[in-house]
Scaffold this motif. Structure first.
Motif, PDB file in Angstrom:
ATOM      1  N   THR A 159     103.784  89.331  66.941  1.00 15.59           N
ATOM      2  CA  THR A 159     103.970  89.364  65.484  1.00 15.59           C
ATOM      3  C   THR A 159     103.373  90.666  64.959  1.00 15.59           C
ATOM      4  OG1 THR A 159     101.876  88.169  65.128  1.00 15.59           O
ATOM      5  CG2 THR A 159     103.910  86.850  65.196  1.00 15.59           C
ATOM      6  N   ILE A 160     103.925  91.160  63.850  1.00 18.21           N
ATOM      7  CA  ILE A 160     103.446  92.403  63.233  1.00 18.21           C
ATOM      8  C   ILE A 160     102.899  92.089  61.847  1.00 18.21           C
ATOM      9  CG2 ILE A 160     104.110  94.684  62.371  1.00 18.21           C
ATOM     10  CD1 ILE A 160     106.279  94.775  64.493  1.00 18.21           C
ATOM     11  N   ARG A 161     101.726  92.631  61.549  1.00 16.73           N
ATOM     12  CA  ARG A 161     101.108  92.494  60.228  1.00 16.73           C
ATOM     13  C   ARG A 161     100.449  93.810  59.867  1.00 16.73           C
ATOM     14  NH1 ARG A 161      95.604  92.325  60.809  1.00 16.73           N
ATOM     15  NH2 ARG A 161      94.745  91.473  62.759  1.00 16.73           N
ATOM     16  N   THR A 162      99.886  93.879  58.662  1.00 16.99           N
ATOM     17  CA  THR A 162      99.195  95.097  58.258  1.00 16.99           C
ATOM     18  C   THR A 162      97.724  95.048  58.687  1.00 16.99           C
ATOM     19  OG1 THR A 162      98.801  94.150  56.063  1.00 16.99           O
ATOM     20  CG2 THR A 162     100.695  95.622  56.304  1.00 16.99           C
ATOM     21  N   PHE A 163      97.205  96.228  58.931  1.00 17.55           N
ATOM     22  CA  PHE A 163      95.807  96.426  59.321  1.00 17.55           C
ATOM     23  C   PHE A 163      94.878  96.016  58.184  1.00 17.55           C
ATOM     24  CE2 PHE A 163      92.126  99.337  59.356  1.00 17.55           C
ATOM     25  CZ  PHE A 163      91.650  99.193  60.646  1.00 17.55           C
ATOM     26  N   VAL A 164      93.784  95.347  58.535  1.00 17.26           N
ATOM     27  CA  VAL A 164      92.782  94.944  57.540  1.00 17.26           C
ATOM     28  C   VAL A 164      91.531  95.795  57.757  1.00 17.26           C
ATOM     29  CG1 VAL A 164      91.363  93.074  56.613  1.00 17.26           C
ATOM     30  CG2 VAL A 164      93.669  92.588  57.504  1.00 17.26           C
ATOM     31  N   PRO A 165      91.278  96.779  56.874  1.00 14.37           N
ATOM     32  CA  PRO A 165      90.104  97.640  57.040  1.00 14.37           C
ATOM     33  C   PRO A 165      88.819  96.820  57.146  1.00 14.37           C
ATOM     34  CG  PRO A 165      91.558  98.530  55.356  1.00 14.37           C
ATOM     35  CD  PRO A 165      92.080  97.155  55.684  1.00 14.37           C
ATOM     36  N   ALA A 206      98.689  99.486  53.737  1.00 21.15           N
ATOM     37  CA  ALA A 206     100.027  98.896  53.662  1.00 21.15           C
ATOM     38  C   ALA A 206     100.999  99.600  54.599  1.00 21.15           C
ATOM     39  CB  ALA A 206     100.554  98.958  52.229  1.00 21.15           C
ATOM     40  N   GLY A 207     100.631 100.800  55.064  1.00 17.49           N
ATOM     41  CA  GLY A 207     101.470 101.528  56.000  1.00 17.49           C
ATOM     42  C   GLY A 207     100.869 101.615  57.388  1.00 17.49           C
ATOM     43  N   PHE A 208      99.911 100.741  57.671  1.00 15.80           N
ATOM     44  CA  PHE A 208      99.223 100.710  58.971  1.00 15.80           C
ATOM     45  C   PHE A 208      99.513  99.336  59.574  1.00 15.80           C
ATOM     46  CE2 PHE A 208      94.841 101.938  60.996  1.00 15.80           C
ATOM     47  CZ  PHE A 208      95.329 101.616  62.249  1.00 15.80           C
ATOM     48  N   PHE A 209     100.348  99.309  60.603  1.00 14.52           N
ATOM     49  CA  PHE A 209     100.828  98.048  61.153  1.00 14.52           C
ATOM     50  C   PHE A 209     100.235  97.789  62.524  1.00 14.52           C
ATOM     51  CE2 PHE A 209     104.068  99.945  58.440  1.00 14.52           C
ATOM     52  CZ  PHE A 209     104.184  98.950  57.469  1.00 14.52           C
ATOM     53  N   VAL A 210      99.850  96.529  62.763  1.00 15.67           N
ATOM     54  CA  VAL A 210      99.322  96.132  64.064  1.00 15.67           C
ATOM     55  C   VAL A 210     100.137  94.963  64.585  1.00 15.67           C
ATOM     56  CG1 VAL A 210      96.985  96.979  63.631  1.00 15.67           C
ATOM     57  CG2 VAL A 210      97.581  94.633  62.991  1.00 15.67           C
ATOM     58  N   ALA A 211     100.265  94.891  65.912  1.00 16.22           N
ATOM     59  CA  ALA A 211     100.980  93.795  66.567  1.00 16.22           C
ATOM     60  C   ALA A 211      99.977  92.917  67.303  1.00 16.22           C
ATOM     61  CB  ALA A 211     102.019  94.339  67.534  1.00 16.22           C
ATOM     62  N   GLU A 212     100.159  91.616  67.200  1.00  9.75           N
ATOM     63  CA  GLU A 212      99.308  90.649  67.890  1.00  9.75           C
ATOM     64  C   GLU A 212     100.143  89.844  68.877  1.00  9.75           C
ATOM     65  OE1 GLU A 212      95.911  89.375  64.652  1.00  9.75           O
ATOM     66  OE2 GLU A 212      97.883  88.419  64.498  1.00  9.75           O
ATOM     67  N   ASN A 213      99.502  89.383  69.949  1.00 12.36           N
ATOM     68  CA  ASN A 213     100.166  88.446  70.846  1.00 12.36           C
ATOM     69  C   ASN A 213      99.884  87.017  70.381  1.00 12.36           C
ATOM     70  OD1 ASN A 213      97.544  87.872  71.700  1.00 12.36           O
ATOM     71  ND2 ASN A 213      97.736  89.008  73.631  1.00 12.36           N
ATOM     72  N   THR A 214     100.338  86.043  71.126  1.00 11.32           N
ATOM     73  CA  THR A 214     100.183  84.644  70.704  1.00 11.32           C
ATOM     74  C   THR A 214      98.728  84.196  70.660  1.00 11.32           C
ATOM     75  OG1 THR A 214     100.574  83.979  73.008  1.00 11.32           O
ATOM     76  CG2 THR A 214     102.472  83.957  71.515  1.00 11.32           C
ATOM     77  N   ALA A 215      97.855  84.938  71.337  1.00  8.41           N
ATOM     78  CA  ALA A 215      96.423  84.606  71.314  1.00  8.41           C
ATOM     79  C   ALA A 215      95.707  85.257  70.143  1.00  8.41           C
ATOM     80  CB  ALA A 215      95.770  85.032  72.627  1.00  8.41           C
ATOM     81  N   GLY A 220      99.200  96.347  69.941  1.00 14.25           N
ATOM     82  CA  GLY A 220      99.959  97.541  69.579  1.00 14.25           C
ATOM     83  C   GLY A 220      99.767  97.880  68.119  1.00 14.25           C
ATOM     84  N   PHE A 221     100.164  99.094  67.745  1.00 10.01           N
ATOM     85  CA  PHE A 221     100.028  99.500  66.348  1.00 10.01           C
ATOM     86  C   PHE A 221     100.957 100.667  66.033  1.00 10.01           C
ATOM     87  CE2 PHE A 221      97.000 102.076  68.701  1.00 10.01           C
ATOM     88  CZ  PHE A 221      97.125 103.348  68.159  1.00 10.01           C
ATOM     89  N   HIS A 222     101.272 100.815  64.777  1.00  8.23           N
ATOM     90  CA  HIS A 222     101.974 101.987  64.248  1.00  8.23           C
ATOM     91  C   HIS A 222     101.301 102.332  62.934  1.00  8.23           C
ATOM     92  CE1 HIS A 222     106.000 104.037  62.849  1.00  8.23           C
ATOM     93  NE2 HIS A 222     104.939 104.828  62.765  1.00  8.23           N
TER      94      HIS A 222
END
Length: 302
Positions: A159-165, A206-215, A220-222
Protein backbone atom coordinates in the motif's frame (compact mmCIF):
# COMPACT_ATOMS: atom_id res chain seq x y z
CA UNK A 1 44.07 41.98 -8.22
CA UNK A 2 41.59 39.28 -7.18
CA UNK A 3 40.18 39.81 -3.70
CA UNK A 4 39.97 36.37 -2.06
CA UNK A 5 38.48 35.63 1.32
CA UNK A 6 38.68 32.25 3.03
CA UNK A 7 35.89 31.59 5.53
CA UNK A 8 36.14 28.80 8.08
CA UNK A 9 33.02 26.62 8.53
CA UNK A 10 31.96 28.62 11.58
CA UNK A 11 32.02 31.85 9.54
CA UNK A 12 30.09 30.90 6.40
CA UNK A 13 26.64 31.77 7.72
CA UNK A 14 27.41 35.48 7.29
CA UNK A 15 27.77 35.02 3.53
CA UNK A 16 24.91 32.66 2.72
CA UNK A 17 22.45 35.32 1.50
CA UNK A 18 25.09 36.73 -0.85
CA UNK A 19 26.01 33.21 -1.93
CA UNK A 20 22.36 32.49 -2.76
CA UNK A 21 22.26 35.58 -5.00
CA UNK A 22 25.45 34.47 -6.75
CA UNK A 23 24.10 30.95 -7.27
CA UNK A 24 20.79 32.27 -8.64
CA UNK A 25 22.54 34.55 -11.14
CA UNK A 26 24.62 31.64 -12.42
CA UNK A 27 21.65 29.27 -12.58
CA UNK A 28 19.74 31.64 -14.89
CA UNK A 29 22.53 31.45 -17.49
CA UNK A 30 23.75 27.88 -16.92
CA UNK A 31 20.33 26.28 -16.36
CA UNK A 32 21.98 24.44 -13.48
CA UNK A 33 22.27 25.02 -9.76
CA UNK A 34 26.01 25.36 -8.97
CA UNK A 35 25.67 23.82 -5.50
CA UNK A 36 23.88 20.61 -4.58
CA UNK A 37 21.35 20.25 -1.76
CA UNK A 38 23.86 18.55 0.53
CA UNK A 39 26.40 21.33 0.03
CA UNK A 40 23.80 23.88 1.15
CA UNK A 41 23.05 21.71 4.19
CA UNK A 42 26.76 21.60 5.08
CA UNK A 43 27.08 25.37 4.65
CA UNK A 44 24.04 26.12 6.79
CA UNK A 45 25.16 23.76 9.55
CA UNK A 46 28.72 25.09 9.65
CA UNK A 47 30.41 22.06 8.12
CA UNK A 48 31.86 23.59 4.94
CA UNK A 49 34.60 26.04 4.09
CA UNK A 50 33.82 28.89 1.72
CA UNK A 51 36.26 30.81 -0.48
CA UNK A 52 34.82 33.95 -2.08
CA UNK A 53 35.82 36.63 -4.57
CA UNK A 54 34.36 40.11 -4.74
CA UNK A 55 33.87 42.84 -2.20
CA UNK A 56 30.44 44.51 -2.17
CA UNK A 57 28.87 41.54 -3.98
CA UNK A 58 30.24 38.06 -4.54
CA UNK A 59 31.64 37.42 -8.01
CA UNK A 60 32.73 33.85 -7.35
CA UNK A 61 32.80 31.19 -4.66
CA UNK A 62 34.14 27.74 -3.90
CA UNK A 63 32.38 25.57 -1.30
CA UNK A 64 34.61 22.90 0.24
CA UNK A 65 33.35 20.08 2.46
CA UNK A 66 36.14 18.18 4.26
CA UNK A 67 34.65 15.21 6.16
CA UNK A 68 36.31 14.28 9.43
CA UNK A 69 36.40 10.66 8.26
CA UNK A 70 39.31 10.50 5.79
CA UNK A 71 37.62 7.56 4.02
CA UNK A 72 34.92 9.98 2.85
CA UNK A 73 35.98 12.27 -0.02
CA UNK A 74 36.44 16.01 0.05
CA UNK A 75 33.66 17.66 -1.98
CA UNK A 76 34.20 20.86 -3.98
CA UNK A 77 31.66 22.93 -5.93
CA UNK A 78 32.68 26.21 -7.53
CA UNK A 79 30.91 29.03 -9.37
CA UNK A 80 31.80 32.37 -10.97
CA UNK A 81 29.10 34.90 -11.83
CA UNK A 82 28.47 35.01 -15.61
CA UNK A 83 29.56 38.66 -15.91
CA UNK A 84 32.96 37.89 -14.36
CA UNK A 85 33.97 34.82 -16.35
CA UNK A 86 37.08 34.76 -18.50
CA UNK A 87 39.02 37.02 -16.14
CA UNK A 88 40.94 34.38 -14.19
CA UNK A 89 38.59 34.20 -11.19
CA UNK A 90 37.97 30.49 -11.70
CA UNK A 91 41.71 29.84 -11.78
CA UNK A 92 42.24 31.89 -8.62
CA UNK A 93 39.47 30.00 -6.81
CA UNK A 94 40.89 26.64 -7.88
CA UNK A 95 44.37 27.60 -6.66
CA UNK A 96 43.02 28.81 -3.31
CA UNK A 97 40.88 25.67 -2.98
CA UNK A 98 43.91 23.44 -3.61
CA UNK A 99 45.84 25.28 -0.90
CA UNK A 100 42.94 24.89 1.53
CA UNK A 101 42.58 21.16 0.88
CA UNK A 102 46.34 20.60 1.14
CA UNK A 103 46.40 22.37 4.51
CA UNK A 104 43.29 20.83 6.10
CA UNK A 105 42.69 17.40 4.51
CA UNK A 106 44.88 14.31 5.04
CA UNK A 107 46.99 13.28 2.07
CA UNK A 108 45.10 9.98 1.80
CA UNK A 109 41.70 11.68 1.47
CA UNK A 110 40.26 11.64 -2.06
CA UNK A 111 39.24 14.99 -3.55
CA UNK A 112 36.11 15.23 -5.69
CA UNK A 113 34.57 18.15 -7.58
CA UNK A 114 31.28 18.48 -9.44
CA UNK A 115 30.59 20.46 -12.58
CA UNK A 116 26.84 20.87 -13.05
CA UNK A 117 26.64 20.93 -16.81
CA UNK A 118 29.57 19.46 -18.68
CA UNK A 119 31.31 22.77 -19.41
CA UNK A 120 34.66 22.67 -21.28
CA UNK A 121 36.06 25.42 -19.02
CA UNK A 122 35.24 23.38 -15.92
CA UNK A 123 36.89 20.31 -17.44
CA UNK A 124 40.01 22.38 -18.07
CA UNK A 125 40.14 23.67 -14.51
CA UNK A 126 39.60 20.18 -13.10
CA UNK A 127 42.36 18.72 -15.27
CA UNK A 128 44.76 21.47 -14.22
CA UNK A 129 44.10 20.51 -10.60
CA UNK A 130 44.92 16.86 -11.27
CA UNK A 131 41.30 15.65 -11.25
CA UNK A 132 39.86 13.27 -13.83
CA UNK A 133 36.24 12.36 -14.73
CA UNK A 134 34.96 9.62 -12.43
CA UNK A 135 31.16 9.75 -12.47
CA UNK A 136 28.42 10.91 -14.84
CA UNK A 137 25.01 12.06 -13.61
CA UNK A 138 22.16 12.70 -16.03
CA UNK A 139 19.33 15.15 -15.58
CA UNK A 140 16.40 13.65 -17.41
CA UNK A 141 13.18 15.50 -18.19
CA UNK A 142 9.64 14.82 -19.31
CA UNK A 143 7.10 17.43 -20.43
CA UNK A 144 3.76 17.21 -18.62
CA UNK A 145 1.10 17.06 -21.33
CA UNK A 146 -1.57 15.08 -19.51
CA UNK A 147 -3.37 14.91 -16.17
CA UNK A 148 -2.14 11.39 -15.43
CA UNK A 149 0.65 9.08 -16.52
CA UNK A 150 -1.54 6.01 -16.11
CA UNK A 151 -2.85 3.65 -13.50
CA UNK A 152 -0.48 2.49 -10.78
CA UNK A 153 0.03 -1.27 -11.05
CA UNK A 154 0.61 -2.12 -7.39
CA UNK A 155 0.70 -5.65 -6.00
CA UNK A 156 -1.90 -6.44 -3.32
CA UNK A 157 0.90 -6.96 -0.81
CA UNK A 158 1.78 -3.24 -0.84
CA UNK A 159 0.00 0.00 0.00
CA UNK A 160 1.14 3.59 -0.64
CA UNK A 161 0.58 6.50 1.75
CA UNK A 162 2.18 9.84 2.50
CA UNK A 163 5.20 10.24 4.76
CA UNK A 164 4.50 11.40 8.32
CA UNK A 165 7.31 13.71 9.52
CA UNK A 166 8.66 12.64 12.89
CA UNK A 167 6.77 9.33 13.06
CA UNK A 168 8.39 7.89 9.93
CA UNK A 169 11.84 9.46 10.21
CA UNK A 170 13.82 6.64 11.79
CA UNK A 171 12.28 3.84 9.72
CA UNK A 172 12.65 5.83 6.50
CA UNK A 173 16.32 6.60 7.23
CA UNK A 174 16.97 2.91 7.77
CA UNK A 175 15.20 1.98 4.51
CA UNK A 176 17.00 4.74 2.62
CA UNK A 177 20.39 3.53 3.88
CA UNK A 178 19.56 -0.02 2.79
CA UNK A 179 18.13 0.93 -0.60
CA UNK A 180 21.10 3.19 -1.37
CA UNK A 181 23.84 1.23 0.38
CA UNK A 182 26.17 1.71 -2.58
CA UNK A 183 25.26 5.34 -3.30
CA UNK A 184 27.95 7.84 -2.20
CA UNK A 185 25.49 10.58 -1.16
CA UNK A 186 21.91 9.39 -0.77
CA UNK A 187 22.78 6.37 1.33
CA UNK A 188 24.67 8.51 3.86
CA UNK A 189 21.73 10.72 4.91
CA UNK A 190 21.42 11.27 8.66
CA UNK A 191 18.62 12.57 10.85
CA UNK A 192 20.26 16.00 10.73
CA UNK A 193 20.28 15.87 6.92
CA UNK A 194 16.61 14.88 6.86
CA UNK A 195 15.72 17.63 9.33
CA UNK A 196 17.53 20.18 7.17
CA UNK A 197 15.53 19.13 4.13
CA UNK A 198 12.26 19.20 6.07
CA UNK A 199 13.08 22.79 7.04
CA UNK A 200 13.40 23.88 3.38
CA UNK A 201 10.55 25.91 1.91
CA UNK A 202 10.05 23.31 -0.83
CA UNK A 203 9.42 20.41 1.55
CA UNK A 204 5.86 19.08 1.38
CA UNK A 205 4.96 15.73 2.97
CA UNK A 206 1.96 15.55 0.61
CA UNK A 207 4.48 14.82 -2.15
CA UNK A 208 6.53 12.29 -0.16
CA UNK A 209 5.14 8.79 -0.64
CA UNK A 210 6.06 5.59 1.20
CA UNK A 211 5.05 1.99 0.49
CA UNK A 212 4.29 -0.53 3.23
CA UNK A 213 3.99 -4.30 3.11
CA UNK A 214 1.21 -6.24 4.84
CA UNK A 215 3.18 -6.15 8.10
CA UNK A 216 3.19 -2.34 8.04
CA UNK A 217 6.93 -2.15 7.33
CA UNK A 218 8.27 0.52 4.97
CA UNK A 219 9.66 -1.14 1.85
CA UNK A 220 9.82 1.70 -0.68
CA UNK A 221 9.39 5.42 -1.23
CA UNK A 222 9.13 8.18 -3.82
CA UNK A 223 10.07 11.65 -2.58
CA UNK A 224 9.02 14.39 -4.99
CA UNK A 225 10.29 17.95 -4.87
CA UNK A 226 8.89 21.17 -6.31
CA UNK A 227 11.02 24.26 -5.61
CA UNK A 228 8.93 27.32 -4.75
CA UNK A 229 8.10 29.27 -7.90
CA UNK A 230 9.39 26.55 -10.23
CA UNK A 231 7.40 25.18 -13.18
CA UNK A 232 9.23 21.85 -12.86
CA UNK A 233 8.67 19.14 -10.29
CA UNK A 234 11.35 16.59 -9.47
CA UNK A 235 11.55 12.88 -8.90
CA UNK A 236 13.80 13.65 -5.95
CA UNK A 237 14.47 10.10 -4.79
CA UNK A 238 12.94 6.68 -5.45
CA UNK A 239 14.12 3.72 -3.43
CA UNK A 240 12.94 0.20 -2.63
CA UNK A 241 14.14 -2.48 -0.24
CA UNK A 242 16.32 -5.04 -2.04
CA UNK A 243 13.85 -7.78 -1.08
CA UNK A 244 11.17 -6.15 -3.29
CA UNK A 245 13.29 -5.76 -6.42
CA UNK A 246 11.65 -7.34 -9.44
CA UNK A 247 8.16 -6.87 -7.98
CA UNK A 248 7.39 -3.69 -9.92
CA UNK A 249 7.20 -1.64 -6.73
CA UNK A 250 9.79 0.89 -7.93
CA UNK A 251 7.89 1.56 -11.16
CA UNK A 252 4.56 1.79 -9.29
CA UNK A 253 5.99 4.33 -6.84
CA UNK A 254 7.55 6.32 -9.68
CA UNK A 255 4.25 6.59 -11.58
CA UNK A 256 2.36 7.39 -8.36
CA UNK A 257 4.65 10.37 -7.73
CA UNK A 258 4.55 11.43 -11.38
CA UNK A 259 0.74 11.53 -11.23
CA UNK A 260 1.00 13.72 -8.13
CA UNK A 261 3.26 16.16 -9.99
CA UNK A 262 0.99 16.09 -13.07
CA UNK A 263 -1.96 17.13 -10.90
CA UNK A 264 -0.05 20.17 -9.59
CA UNK A 265 -0.20 22.18 -12.84
CA UNK A 266 3.52 21.96 -13.54
CA UNK A 267 5.14 22.06 -16.98
CA UNK A 268 7.65 19.23 -16.68
CA UNK A 269 9.24 16.62 -14.42
CA UNK A 270 12.99 16.28 -13.95
CA UNK A 271 15.15 13.72 -12.19
CA UNK A 272 18.81 12.87 -11.65
CA UNK A 273 20.25 9.41 -12.26
CA UNK A 274 23.75 7.95 -12.50
CA UNK A 275 24.87 6.72 -15.90
CA UNK A 276 25.97 3.44 -14.29
CA UNK A 277 22.46 2.78 -12.94
CA UNK A 278 21.29 1.29 -16.23
CA UNK A 279 18.16 -0.30 -14.75
CA UNK A 280 16.91 3.12 -13.59
CA UNK A 281 17.96 4.85 -16.83
CA UNK A 282 16.07 2.22 -18.83
CA UNK A 283 12.99 2.58 -16.62
CA UNK A 284 12.93 6.35 -17.03
CA UNK A 285 13.46 6.02 -20.78
CA UNK A 286 10.47 3.67 -20.93
CA UNK A 287 8.37 6.27 -19.12
CA UNK A 288 9.26 8.94 -21.70
CA UNK A 289 12.13 10.77 -19.99
CA UNK A 290 15.05 12.01 -22.08
CA UNK A 291 18.50 13.31 -21.12
CA UNK A 292 18.42 17.09 -20.71
CA UNK A 293 21.78 17.74 -19.03
CA UNK A 294 24.95 15.98 -17.91
CA UNK A 295 26.82 16.58 -14.65
CA UNK A 296 30.34 15.25 -14.19
CA UNK A 297 32.17 14.44 -10.99
CA UNK A 298 35.96 14.71 -11.12
CA UNK A 299 38.20 12.86 -8.70
CA UNK A 300 41.81 12.65 -7.61
CA UNK A 301 41.36 8.89 -7.29
CA UNK A 302 40.31 8.11 -10.86
Amino acid sequence: MTHLRVLAPSETVSQLSQLRKLADSAAVVDQNEPFGDQTWVELHTGNAWLITTGEEALTGASAVVIPRNPEQPVLIELVVTPDSRGNGLGRALVDATQELVTEHAPDIQTTTAWTHGDHPAARGLAASAGLEPARILYRMALEIDRESFGEVDLADTYTIRTFVPGDDDAEWLSLNATAFADHPEQGQLTQADLDARKAEDWFDPAGFFVAENTAGTLVGFHWTKTPVGSAAGEVYAVGVHPSTQGSGLGKALTIHGMNHLASAGLEKIVLYVDDENRAAVNLYNSLGFGIENTDVMFSSDS
